[in-house]
Write a protein that holds these residues in place. Sequence first.
Motif, PDB file in Angstrom:
ATOM      1  N   TYR A 153       0.838  -1.193   0.000  1.00 21.25           N
ATOM      2  CA  TYR A 153       0.000   0.000   0.000  1.00 21.25           C
ATOM      3  C   TYR A 153       0.884   1.258   0.000  1.00 21.25           C
ATOM      4  CZ  TYR A 153      -3.114   3.753   1.250  1.00 21.25           C
ATOM      5  OH  TYR A 153      -3.793   4.951   1.249  1.00 21.25           O
ATOM      6  N   ASP A 154       1.932   1.227   0.825  1.00 21.15           N
ATOM      7  CA  ASP A 154       2.813   2.396   0.893  1.00 21.15           C
ATOM      8  C   ASP A 154       3.460   2.675  -0.462  1.00 21.15           C
ATOM      9  OD1 ASP A 154       3.964   1.604   4.267  1.00 21.15           O
ATOM     10  OD2 ASP A 154       2.216   2.722   3.554  1.00 21.15           O
ATOM     11  N   ARG A 155       3.690   1.600  -1.214  1.00 22.70           N
ATOM     12  CA  ARG A 155       4.378   1.754  -2.499  1.00 22.70           C
ATOM     13  C   ARG A 155       3.421   2.129  -3.626  1.00 22.70           C
ATOM     14  NH1 ARG A 155       8.717  -2.860  -4.149  1.00 22.70           N
ATOM     15  NH2 ARG A 155       8.805  -2.412  -6.358  1.00 22.70           N
ATOM     16  N   PHE A 156       2.224   1.568  -3.607  1.00 24.75           N
ATOM     17  CA  PHE A 156       1.321   1.749  -4.749  1.00 24.75           C
ATOM     18  C   PHE A 156      -0.002   2.432  -4.388  1.00 24.75           C
ATOM     19  CE2 PHE A 156       3.897  -0.616  -7.602  1.00 24.75           C
ATOM     20  CZ  PHE A 156       4.408  -1.715  -6.912  1.00 24.75           C
ATOM     21  N   GLY A 157      -0.231   2.675  -3.120  1.00 28.38           N
ATOM     22  CA  GLY A 157      -1.534   3.165  -2.681  1.00 28.38           C
ATOM     23  C   GLY A 157      -1.929   4.485  -3.317  1.00 28.38           C
ATOM     24  N   GLN A 158      -0.971   5.413  -3.402  1.00 27.70           N
ATOM     25  CA  GLN A 158      -1.320   6.722  -3.963  1.00 27.70           C
ATOM     26  C   GLN A 158      -1.690   6.591  -5.434  1.00 27.70           C
ATOM     27  OE1 GLN A 158       0.796  10.432  -2.900  1.00 27.70           O
ATOM     28  NE2 GLN A 158       1.159  10.702  -5.090  1.00 27.70           N
ATOM     29  N   GLN A 159      -0.970   5.752  -6.160  1.00 35.43           N
ATOM     30  CA  GLN A 159      -1.280   5.592  -7.586  1.00 35.43           C
ATOM     31  C   GLN A 159      -2.667   4.961  -7.774  1.00 35.43           C
ATOM     32  OE1 GLN A 159       2.079   3.820  -9.761  1.00 35.43           O
ATOM     33  NE2 GLN A 159       3.428   4.716  -8.228  1.00 35.43           N
ATOM     34  N   VAL A 160      -2.970   3.980  -6.924  1.00 38.93           N
ATOM     35  CA  VAL A 160      -4.292   3.332  -7.006  1.00 38.93           C
ATOM     36  C   VAL A 160      -5.384   4.358  -6.689  1.00 38.93           C
ATOM     37  CG1 VAL A 160      -5.806   1.619  -5.901  1.00 38.93           C
ATOM     38  CG2 VAL A 160      -3.455   1.007  -6.527  1.00 38.93           C
ATOM     39  N   TYR A 161      -5.192   5.096  -5.596  1.00 43.59           N
ATOM     40  CA  TYR A 161      -6.189   6.083  -5.176  1.00 43.59           C
ATOM     41  C   TYR A 161      -6.360   7.166  -6.240  1.00 43.59           C
ATOM     42  CZ  TYR A 161      -8.386   9.829  -2.529  1.00 43.59           C
ATOM     43  OH  TYR A 161      -9.238  10.822  -2.115  1.00 43.59           O
ATOM     44  N   SER A 162      -5.250   7.620  -6.800  1.00 38.59           N
ATOM     45  CA  SER A 162      -5.308   8.700  -7.791  1.00 38.59           C
ATOM     46  C   SER A 162      -6.065   8.262  -9.030  1.00 38.59           C
ATOM     47  CB  SER A 162      -3.893   9.157  -8.167  1.00 38.59           C
ATOM     48  OG  SER A 162      -3.204   9.622  -7.032  1.00 38.59           O
ATOM     49  N   LEU A 163      -5.834   7.032  -9.467  1.00 40.49           N
ATOM     50  CA  LEU A 163      -6.561   6.536 -10.640  1.00 40.49           C
ATOM     51  C   LEU A 163      -8.043   6.365 -10.310  1.00 40.49           C
ATOM     52  CD1 LEU A 163      -6.642   5.483 -13.526  1.00 40.49           C
ATOM     53  CD2 LEU A 163      -5.934   3.247 -12.665  1.00 40.49           C
ATOM     54  N   LEU A 208      -2.677   4.460 -17.579  1.00 38.76           N
ATOM     55  CA  LEU A 208      -3.041   4.259 -16.175  1.00 38.76           C
ATOM     56  C   LEU A 208      -2.240   5.164 -15.245  1.00 38.76           C
ATOM     57  CD1 LEU A 208      -3.088   0.361 -16.263  1.00 38.76           C
ATOM     58  CD2 LEU A 208      -5.092   1.811 -16.047  1.00 38.76           C
ATOM     59  N   LEU A 209      -1.036   5.559 -15.702  1.00 36.18           N
ATOM     60  CA  LEU A 209      -0.165   6.404 -14.885  1.00 36.18           C
ATOM     61  C   LEU A 209      -0.394   7.889 -15.135  1.00 36.18           C
ATOM     62  CD1 LEU A 209       3.181   4.476 -15.477  1.00 36.18           C
ATOM     63  CD2 LEU A 209       1.627   4.245 -13.550  1.00 36.18           C
ATOM     64  N   ALA A 210      -1.095   8.193 -16.215  1.00 34.01           N
ATOM     65  CA  ALA A 210      -1.183   9.584 -16.669  1.00 34.01           C
ATOM     66  C   ALA A 210      -2.322  10.348 -16.004  1.00 34.01           C
ATOM     67  CB  ALA A 210      -1.344   9.630 -18.194  1.00 34.01           C
ATOM     68  N   VAL A 211      -2.500  10.148 -14.710  1.00 33.53           N
ATOM     69  CA  VAL A 211      -3.514  10.905 -13.975  1.00 33.53           C
ATOM     70  C   VAL A 211      -2.806  11.685 -12.884  1.00 33.53           C
ATOM     71  CG1 VAL A 211      -5.346   9.238 -14.468  1.00 33.53           C
ATOM     72  CG2 VAL A 211      -4.009   9.007 -12.369  1.00 33.53           C
ATOM     73  N   PRO A 212      -3.333  12.848 -12.531  1.00 40.05           N
ATOM     74  CA  PRO A 212      -2.708  13.618 -11.452  1.00 40.05           C
ATOM     75  C   PRO A 212      -2.676  12.794 -10.166  1.00 40.05           C
ATOM     76  CG  PRO A 212      -4.330  14.939 -12.609  1.00 40.05           C
ATOM     77  CD  PRO A 212      -4.486  13.546 -13.111  1.00 40.05           C
ATOM     78  N   GLN A 213      -1.550  12.885  -9.472  1.00 40.49           N
ATOM     79  CA  GLN A 213      -1.396  12.109  -8.240  1.00 40.49           C
ATOM     80  C   GLN A 213      -1.950  12.897  -7.062  1.00 40.49           C
ATOM     81  OE1 GLN A 213      -0.013   8.721  -8.183  1.00 40.49           O
ATOM     82  NE2 GLN A 213      -0.838   9.255 -10.195  1.00 40.49           N
ATOM     83  N   ILE A 214      -2.797  12.244  -6.300  1.00 42.28           N
ATOM     84  CA  ILE A 214      -3.449  12.864  -5.149  1.00 42.28           C
ATOM     85  C   ILE A 214      -3.147  12.017  -3.925  1.00 42.28           C
ATOM     86  CG2 ILE A 214      -5.655  13.606  -4.174  1.00 42.28           C
ATOM     87  CD1 ILE A 214      -6.782  13.531  -7.022  1.00 42.28           C
ATOM     88  N   GLU A 215      -2.746  12.673  -2.863  1.00 45.68           N
ATOM     89  CA  GLU A 215      -2.436  11.954  -1.629  1.00 45.68           C
ATOM     90  C   GLU A 215      -3.738  11.540  -0.942  1.00 45.68           C
ATOM     91  OE1 GLU A 215       1.011  12.710  -0.167  1.00 45.68           O
ATOM     92  OE2 GLU A 215       0.720  11.114   1.317  1.00 45.68           O
ATOM     93  N   PRO A 216      -3.910  10.247  -0.653  1.00 44.51           N
ATOM     94  CA  PRO A 216      -5.098   9.843   0.101  1.00 44.51           C
ATOM     95  C   PRO A 216      -4.952  10.203   1.574  1.00 44.51           C
ATOM     96  CG  PRO A 216      -3.729   7.933  -0.390  1.00 44.51           C
ATOM     97  CD  PRO A 216      -3.064   9.103  -1.032  1.00 44.51           C
TER      98      PRO A 216
END
Lengths: 191, 237
Positions: free
Chosen positions: A38-48, B55-63
């Motif tokens: 989660y620490d490694r990929f969580g932000q990318q998953v959440y952002s998508l 899949l990577l080309a979206v703005p990154q948002i901190e959860p």
Amino acid sequence: MFVPIQTRESKIESAMIELDQLLAAVKARESNALQRLYDRFGQQVYSLAYAVAQNREAAEEITQDVFLKLWTKVENYEPNTNFRAWLLRMTRNQAIDHLRRERKHIEGSVVWVMDDLGGPSNFPDDDARWIRNALHDLSDAQRDAIELAFLQGLTHEQIAERLEIPLGTIKSRIRDGLQHLREAWERENGQ
Amino acid sequence: MSNPLDLNAIRELLPAYAIGAVEPDDARQIEAALAQHPDLRDELAGYQAVSDALLLAVPQIEPRPALRDAIMQRAEGGRNIRPLPPHRGLLYAMAAATIIVILLGVFFLTQDGELDEADRITAIVEDAAAIRIDFTGEDDFEAVQGAFIIAPDNQQAVLSVNNLDVLDDSRAYQLWLLRGEDQRISGLVFRPDQSDTMQLVTLPENFAEYVAFGVTIEPAGGSDAPTSSPVFVGELE
């Protein structure tokens, strides 16, 4: 004493070995391995998830579902393939299913607008920069059509109906836009 | 049903296929062509790489930090879901909603069956191991599309359909499961009140012997056998 500098290739190899170990630990139900993933990929998953659902609560729910699926069905991942891509494909599918269940319609394109394509710090790593630049080169019409298909899960016919544009025009926009992105991918990969 | 696609047309659709933008019928034809033409598979691989890059080309948002905790609680505690603390902006709305929830409490208690069914539908649709059979409408029902999603245990399925006509009170849709030329059973009679619907279907014990499914329009309450042409059909593998 001479200390060898780690090459990019050896860093990648180390990361892959670590990933394999983490996935094996998840399979063995070691929860700290899930935390590290989660620490490694969580932000990318959440952002998508957010890019598709355009809603923070929904993005959180989708992210939870994705990592719980990873926790319970890690054996569905095929070893030695791109794990991040597999995880993000699962995220996109979950998020689009969410949109369909909720019967939510995001009007127009909201993610790949020109303003949002700026800011190098917005994107995760070098892998994203070439695609961002390539998206920047597309026409607004091509980019909008691809976003509706890719981030909202719409088909050609659904996009044509939504935008009230002939079906053939939508097909051309998506095809031509993706061909341009593919050419950029080939240049990036020295093909 | 769409016209047959030649190889050139299939090649033109490969980029869209890689991002899931083609209609189900075209997707089936593309998949059949991919099975026979290795060069098409090579070409598709490039577009799939583009799709993965998108899949990577979206703005990154901190959860929020609480998301991490919620995920770990779910993983460590089984499927008991502990909700995240609400966003500050929702607190006023939740206070007002509490009163409404109390008033609706009796209503929801009487709807237990419907909530269980909705949960079951969601579980089947979200199950990565479920078998999904896409379909589109026949002849006069070309706009209809959907999927028959079969749970891995073959005990239940979800019939998910879009763009159905809403029927008057005298008629209903009826799902048929076919085991051979003259062997069919009724799987479900349903009258959705809107054009998109998801219906939970209980499957027969010997479901593995069934080869096809279809839906017809019948008198309200259903018929012993189909009395009209199918709205859509699908093959069971």
